[in-house]
Design a protein around this motif. Structure first.
Motif, PDB file in Angstrom:
ATOM      1  N   ARG A  92     102.015-105.777  21.820  1.00  0.00           N
ATOM      2  CA  ARG A  92     101.512-107.013  21.230  1.00  0.00           C
ATOM      3  C   ARG A  92     100.295-107.521  21.991  1.00  0.00           C
ATOM      4  NH1 ARG A  92     104.440-112.713  21.872  1.00  0.00           N
ATOM      5  NH2 ARG A  92     102.758-114.008  21.088  1.00  0.00           N
ATOM      6  N   MET A  93     100.349-107.487  23.322  1.00  0.00           N
ATOM      7  CA  MET A  93      99.250-107.990  24.137  1.00  0.00           C
ATOM      8  C   MET A  93      97.981-107.176  23.920  1.00  0.00           C
ATOM      9  SD  MET A  93      99.018-108.368  28.297  1.00  0.00           S
ATOM     10  CE  MET A  93      99.918-109.904  28.393  1.00  0.00           C
ATOM     11  N   GLU A  94      98.147-105.868  23.710  1.00  0.00           N
ATOM     12  CA  GLU A  94      96.994-104.974  23.683  1.00  0.00           C
ATOM     13  C   GLU A  94      96.669-104.464  22.277  1.00  0.00           C
ATOM     14  OE1 GLU A  94      98.052-103.320  28.180  1.00  0.00           O
ATOM     15  OE2 GLU A  94      98.626-102.185  26.393  1.00  0.00           O
ATOM     16  N   ARG A  95      97.228-105.094  21.246  1.00  0.00           N
ATOM     17  CA  ARG A  95      97.020-104.572  19.897  1.00  0.00           C
ATOM     18  C   ARG A  95      95.559-104.632  19.471  1.00  0.00           C
ATOM     19  NH1 ARG A  95     100.164-109.348  18.795  1.00  0.00           N
ATOM     20  NH2 ARG A  95      98.877-111.049  17.974  1.00  0.00           N
ATOM     21  N   ALA A  96      94.787-105.584  20.030  1.00  0.00           N
ATOM     22  CA  ALA A  96      93.368-105.676  19.691  1.00  0.00           C
ATOM     23  C   ALA A  96      92.498-104.905  20.674  1.00  0.00           C
ATOM     24  CB  ALA A  96      92.930-107.135  19.649  1.00  0.00           C
ATOM     25  N   GLY A  97      93.116-104.210  21.619  1.00  0.00           N
ATOM     26  CA  GLY A  97      92.363-103.453  22.606  1.00  0.00           C
ATOM     27  C   GLY A  97      92.565-103.987  24.010  1.00  0.00           C
ATOM     28  N   ALA A 101      92.728-108.143  26.365  1.00  0.00           N
ATOM     29  CA  ALA A 101      93.824-108.410  27.292  1.00  0.00           C
ATOM     30  C   ALA A 101      93.290-108.732  28.681  1.00  0.00           C
ATOM     31  CB  ALA A 101      94.768-107.211  27.347  1.00  0.00           C
ATOM     32  N   GLN A 102      92.231-108.044  29.097  1.00  0.00           N
ATOM     33  CA  GLN A 102      91.629-108.316  30.406  1.00  0.00           C
ATOM     34  C   GLN A 102      90.944-109.682  30.427  1.00  0.00           C
ATOM     35  OE1 GLN A 102      91.782-106.325  33.255  1.00  0.00           O
ATOM     36  NE2 GLN A 102      93.251-105.148  32.067  1.00  0.00           N
ATOM     37  N   GLU A 103      90.247-110.013  29.340  1.00  0.00           N
ATOM     38  CA  GLU A 103      89.533-111.293  29.271  1.00  0.00           C
ATOM     39  C   GLU A 103      90.496-112.477  29.300  1.00  0.00           C
ATOM     40  OE1 GLU A 103      85.485-110.190  26.760  1.00  0.00           O
ATOM     41  OE2 GLU A 103      87.330-110.638  25.668  1.00  0.00           O
ATOM     42  N   GLN A 141      95.530 -96.595  27.760  1.00  0.00           N
ATOM     43  CA  GLN A 141      95.045 -96.480  26.379  1.00  0.00           C
ATOM     44  C   GLN A 141      95.648 -95.258  25.680  1.00  0.00           C
ATOM     45  OE1 GLN A 141      92.400 -94.087  25.152  1.00  0.00           O
ATOM     46  NE2 GLN A 141      92.860 -94.915  23.107  1.00  0.00           N
ATOM     47  N   ARG A 142      95.720 -94.157  26.374  1.00  0.00           N
ATOM     48  CA  ARG A 142      96.273 -92.950  25.758  1.00  0.00           C
ATOM     49  C   ARG A 142      97.755 -93.109  25.438  1.00  0.00           C
ATOM     50  NH1 ARG A 142      93.287 -88.829  29.972  1.00  0.00           N
ATOM     51  NH2 ARG A 142      91.341 -88.579  28.800  1.00  0.00           N
ATOM     52  N   GLU A 146      95.833 -98.047  20.401  1.00  0.00           N
ATOM     53  CA  GLU A 146      95.061 -97.279  19.410  1.00  0.00           C
ATOM     54  C   GLU A 146      93.564 -97.493  19.578  1.00  0.00           C
ATOM     55  OE1 GLU A 146      96.405 -98.040  15.492  1.00  0.00           O
ATOM     56  OE2 GLU A 146      98.469 -97.388  15.869  1.00  0.00           O
ATOM     57  N   VAL A 147      93.169 -98.723  19.918  1.00  0.00           N
ATOM     58  CA  VAL A 147      91.742 -99.036  20.064  1.00  0.00           C
ATOM     59  C   VAL A 147      91.232 -98.462  21.383  1.00  0.00           C
ATOM     60  CG1 VAL A 147      90.041-100.894  20.252  1.00  0.00           C
ATOM     61  CG2 VAL A 147      92.026-101.140  18.737  1.00  0.00           C
ATOM     62  N   ASP A 148      90.110 -97.761  21.333  1.00  0.00           N
ATOM     63  CA  ASP A 148      89.521 -97.211  22.549  1.00  0.00           C
ATOM     64  C   ASP A 148      88.330 -98.071  22.974  1.00  0.00           C
ATOM     65  OD1 ASP A 148      88.416 -95.833  24.645  1.00  0.00           O
ATOM     66  OD2 ASP A 148      88.208 -93.921  23.594  1.00  0.00           O
ATOM     67  N   ASP A 149      88.615 -99.103  23.778  1.00  0.00           N
ATOM     68  CA  ASP A 149      87.542 -99.929  24.337  1.00  0.00           C
ATOM     69  C   ASP A 149      87.637 -99.942  25.856  1.00  0.00           C
ATOM     70  OD1 ASP A 149      89.859-101.395  24.593  1.00  0.00           O
ATOM     71  OD2 ASP A 149      89.014-103.285  23.899  1.00  0.00           O
TER      72      ASP A 149
END
Length: 282
Positions: A92-97, A101-103, A141-142, A146-149
């Motif tokens: 959930r936290m990282e669904r947008a990349g 999450a870092q920001e 990420q792997r 899904e988003v690779d940023d």
């Protein structure tokens, strides 16, 4: 709303349930009345009022309509978001990349003056090199994003490190000796990271301790955590990200940090240990 073992999260859920129950009483309604007006199973409103079932945002909207208290909806939704935010699954936290999450954590780092971080897995993010951070986030990420940023997320984490050099801040980092030998990113990345630890550890605002691997120890390794001043603890678990704000929970992690710190080596001994690992990489 995910359920966690944290009393902070449980207290937030209970506070929300209490407010919903109060709206029901003020409107002269019973739980069964709420269920009927919302077209729910009769037991649902009871479970919500007793904090056994967390409400959804739509549940709260329907509850407020049934009680004639729609002016309370936004405030209650904000309480729901707060309770949900205390325990967040990684997906959930990282669904947008990873960048977002870092920001999201940057304001917390900027307002904190005393940092304490313990890690049994990785070098803490504030003292990572670019290559090491890239290796960590690429592995994340792997595995689950899904988003690779990754490149953008690494840049955000590097920018966050400016707090090491700005303002009147104090930093205490503890890592298990195994962290120095985890092989992440390969030998070249590892050597660069270990040399960076030698540099960062010499900063006047930084205390860097290494907990040596021993056959006997008074405190076993635990999950990695950060203590921000005396107000908040963040814990990184396999399944998600936990935020603790209850004084008793914060104090428990502070005590654990103190016990681990008493087992660590510092200064020349820590540098010698790090240097010995660098030599094995060659």
């Amino acid at each position: 709303m995910a359920v966690s073992p944290s009393s902070s999260a449980q207290q937030a859920r209970q506070a929300l349930a209490n407010r919903l129950a109060e709206l029901c009483r003020d409107a002269g309604l019973t739980g069964r009345d709420i269920a009927r007006l919302c077209s729910w199973h009769p037991s649902k409103s009871s479970r919500i009022m007793n904090a056994r079932t967390p409400p959804s945002a739509d549940d709260i909207r329907a509850w407020c309509r049934a009680c004639g208290s729609e002016d309370q909806t936004e405030d209650l939704l904000a309480s729901l978001r707060t309770a949900e935010g205390m325990w967040v699954g990684w997906r959930r936290m990282e669904r947008a990349g990873l960048k977002q999450a870092q920001e999201a954590r940057l304001p917390l780092f900027e307002r904190t003056r005393r940092f304490r971080a313990y890690s049994s897995w990785f070098v803490p993010g504030l003292i990572q090199t670019y290559g090491y951070t890239e290796a960590v986030l690429r592995a994340v990420q792997r595995r689950r994003v899904e988003v690779d940023d990754v490149a953008d997320a690494v840049a955000v984490r590097m920018e966050r490190q400016r707090v090491l050099y700005k303002g009147d801040r104090r930093f205490a980092f503890l890592v298990e000796e195994s962290v120095l030998r985890n092989g992440l990113g390969g030998a070249e990345v590892q050597e660069e990271q270990l040399r960076h630890l030698l540099t960062v550890g010499s900063l006047p605002s930084v205390s860097l301790g290494v907990v040596p691997t021993r056959t006997e120890r008074s405190r076993m390794p635990v999950e990695g955590f950060w203590i921000f001043d005396t107000a908040q603890v963040n814990v990184e678990l396999v399944s998600g990200y936990l935020t603790l704000t209850q004084p008793g929970e914060v104090a428990a992690y502070a005590d654990t940090f103190r016990e681990l710190a008493d087992m660590a080596v510092y200064g020349a001994k820590a540098r010698a240990l790090i240097t010995s690992v660098i030599q094995t990489l060659r």
